[in-house]
Design a protein around this motif. Structure first.
Motif, PDB file in Angstrom:
ATOM      1  N   THR A 110       0.802  -1.232   0.071  1.00  0.00           N
ATOM      2  CA  THR A 110       0.130  -0.047   0.003  1.00  0.00           C
ATOM      3  C   THR A 110       0.890   1.267   0.251  1.00  0.00           C
ATOM      4  N   PRO A 112       0.045   4.617   1.735  1.00  0.00           N
ATOM      5  CA  PRO A 112      -0.593   5.603   2.508  1.00  0.00           C
ATOM      6  C   PRO A 112      -0.022   7.019   2.950  1.00  0.00           C
ATOM      7  N   VAL A 143      -8.024  13.495   5.117  1.00  0.00           N
ATOM      8  CA  VAL A 143      -7.921  11.813   5.604  1.00  0.00           C
ATOM      9  C   VAL A 143      -8.224  11.822   6.996  1.00  0.00           C
ATOM     10  N   GLU A 144      -8.528  10.717   7.460  1.00  0.00           N
ATOM     11  CA  GLU A 144      -8.828  10.454   8.821  1.00  0.00           C
ATOM     12  C   GLU A 144      -7.486  10.032   9.501  1.00  0.00           C
ATOM     13  N   GLU A 146      -6.925   7.309  11.189  1.00  0.00           N
ATOM     14  CA  GLU A 146      -6.566   5.687  11.204  1.00  0.00           C
ATOM     15  C   GLU A 146      -6.345   5.468   9.790  1.00  0.00           C
ATOM     16  N   GLN A 147      -6.413   6.207   8.818  1.00  0.00           N
ATOM     17  CA  GLN A 147      -6.009   5.909   7.511  1.00  0.00           C
ATOM     18  C   GLN A 147      -4.599   5.961   7.161  1.00  0.00           C
ATOM     19  N   PHE A 183      -6.971   1.122   9.793  1.00  0.00           N
ATOM     20  CA  PHE A 183      -6.220   1.180   8.632  1.00  0.00           C
ATOM     21  C   PHE A 183      -6.769   0.351   7.459  1.00  0.00           C
ATOM     22  N   ARG A 185      -9.589  -1.668   7.568  1.00  0.00           N
ATOM     23  CA  ARG A 185     -11.074  -1.758   7.325  1.00  0.00           C
ATOM     24  C   ARG A 185     -11.498  -0.654   6.221  1.00  0.00           C
ATOM     25  N   ASN A 186     -10.712   0.600   6.360  1.00  0.00           N
ATOM     26  CA  ASN A 186     -11.211   1.634   5.742  1.00  0.00           C
ATOM     27  C   ASN A 186     -10.533   2.010   4.277  1.00  0.00           C
ATOM     28  N   LYS A 187      -9.712   0.881   3.767  1.00  0.00           N
ATOM     29  CA  LYS A 187      -9.103   0.869   2.601  1.00  0.00           C
ATOM     30  C   LYS A 187      -9.643   0.125   1.562  1.00  0.00           C
ATOM     31  N   SER A 188      -9.976   0.706   0.290  1.00  0.00           N
ATOM     32  CA  SER A 188     -10.389  -0.015  -0.906  1.00  0.00           C
ATOM     33  C   SER A 188      -9.434  -0.903  -1.293  1.00  0.00           C
ATOM     34  N   GLN A 191      -6.351   0.068  -3.019  1.00  0.00           N
ATOM     35  CA  GLN A 191      -5.440   1.040  -2.266  1.00  0.00           C
ATOM     36  C   GLN A 191      -4.600  -0.039  -1.467  1.00  0.00           C
TER      37      GLN A 191
END
Length: 297
Positions: A110, A112, A143-144, A146-147, A183, A185-188, A191
């Motif tokens: 990834t 990020p 951005v959040e 946790e991301q 991190f 859970r919110n990734k597509s 990504q």
């Protein structure tokens, strides 16, 4: 952190965002930014951050910022230092390609947004400046928390993230970066890309035709003595007028006798190799003549 020049003239905004051009995004008084003074502010803040984290060398400097596509967020207090302002702290972020482990231990590739350095001057900590600076960056980057990934966060920074953003359960990694549960859970799917496991080594397969041809080409291109010597060319037939034509025709058949290499170019009749050939020819011719004389008696 104060400086002997006017911070407010260098950084018009309360929070200024600098990129690799060391530009704040808005020029003051219609004149270009004095980059030497801006570089001094960045370098001194980077040294103070390294000292606070007990690092052997600064990881933030003007030169490093110019050579990377990072963003440097600088927070100032404009009313201090006799109206010239002081630098309160900074936050540096940038995108990094990482290989991380998810909750199941699978390797994931990834890229990020990462927090690379974060520092607030010691005498101004616990005054809300860190939260103000970090929240501004989140809004600017959309951005959040946790991301994001965090590069070697200090215990103070981890406490800061847990207190203000409820980031407490980190996923163990083998590198220096820290990520939290949200991190993954919110990734597509675009990504996150799972890295396939390493294939076990199987038996060695023979070369393909193209590979064999490439190897032949490499062997042809090798210099002496690494290249295989080609078979010596056959000597051209001697002319009938040659003094050796009759003597060389006597003896074993050419199909059974081994081929003798042709004499080297420039060799003369007195050469040892040629003398040996001549003596053999003379012996065979003398033996043949003797048998002929005996047949007449």
């Amino acid at each position: 952190m104060d400086f002997p020049f006017d911070i407010n003239a260098l950084f018009p905004e309360r929070i200024s965002v600098l990129d690799q051009n060391l530009a704040t995004g808005r020029k003051s008084s219609g004149r270009p930014d004095p980059q030497a003074q801006i570089a001094t502010v960045i370098d001194e803040l980077g040294k103070a951050s390294a000292k606070a984290q007990k690092l052997p060398a600064p990881i933030t400097s003007a030169a490093k910022l110019q050579s990377n596509r990072h963003h440097f967020y600088l927070l100032k207090e404009g009313e201090s230092n006799g109206g010239r302002g002081v630098a309160v702290g900074f936050l540096k972020v940038g995108y990094k390609k990482l290989f991380l482990l998810d909750q199941r231990g699978a390797h994931v590739e990834t890229e990020p947004l990462c927090v690379l350095d974060f520092y607030i001057t010691e005498n101004l900590q616990r005054h809300g400046y860190g939260l103000e600076l970090f929240s501004y960056m989140l809004q600017h980057k959309r951005v959040e928390p946790e991301q994001m990934a965090y590069d070697r966060p200090s215990p103070k920074f981890l406490s800061f993230l847990g207190k203000h953003f409820e980031l407490k359960n980190s996923v163990p990694q083998v590198n220096n970066f820290v990520v939290f549960d949200g991190f993954f859970r919110n990734k597509s799917a675009g990504q996150l890309r799972k890295v396939p496991p390493k294939k076990p080594e199987g038996e060695i397969k023979p070369y393909s035709l193209s590979e064999r041809e490439a190897i032949r080409e490499e062997q042809r291109a090798l210099p002496w003595p690494f290249v295989r010597p080609a078979a010596p060319p056959l000597s051209p037939p001697l002319a009938p007028s040659s003094q050796f034509s009759r003597s060389l025709s006597v003896g074993s058949s050419p199909s059974h006798a081994p081929l003798r290499p042709a004499p080297a170019s420039g060799a003369h009749p007195g050469h040892p190799q040629n003398s040996h050939v001549i003596e053999n020819c003379r012996a065979k011719r003398t033996s043949s003549l003797n048998r002929s004389r005996l047949s007449f008696h």
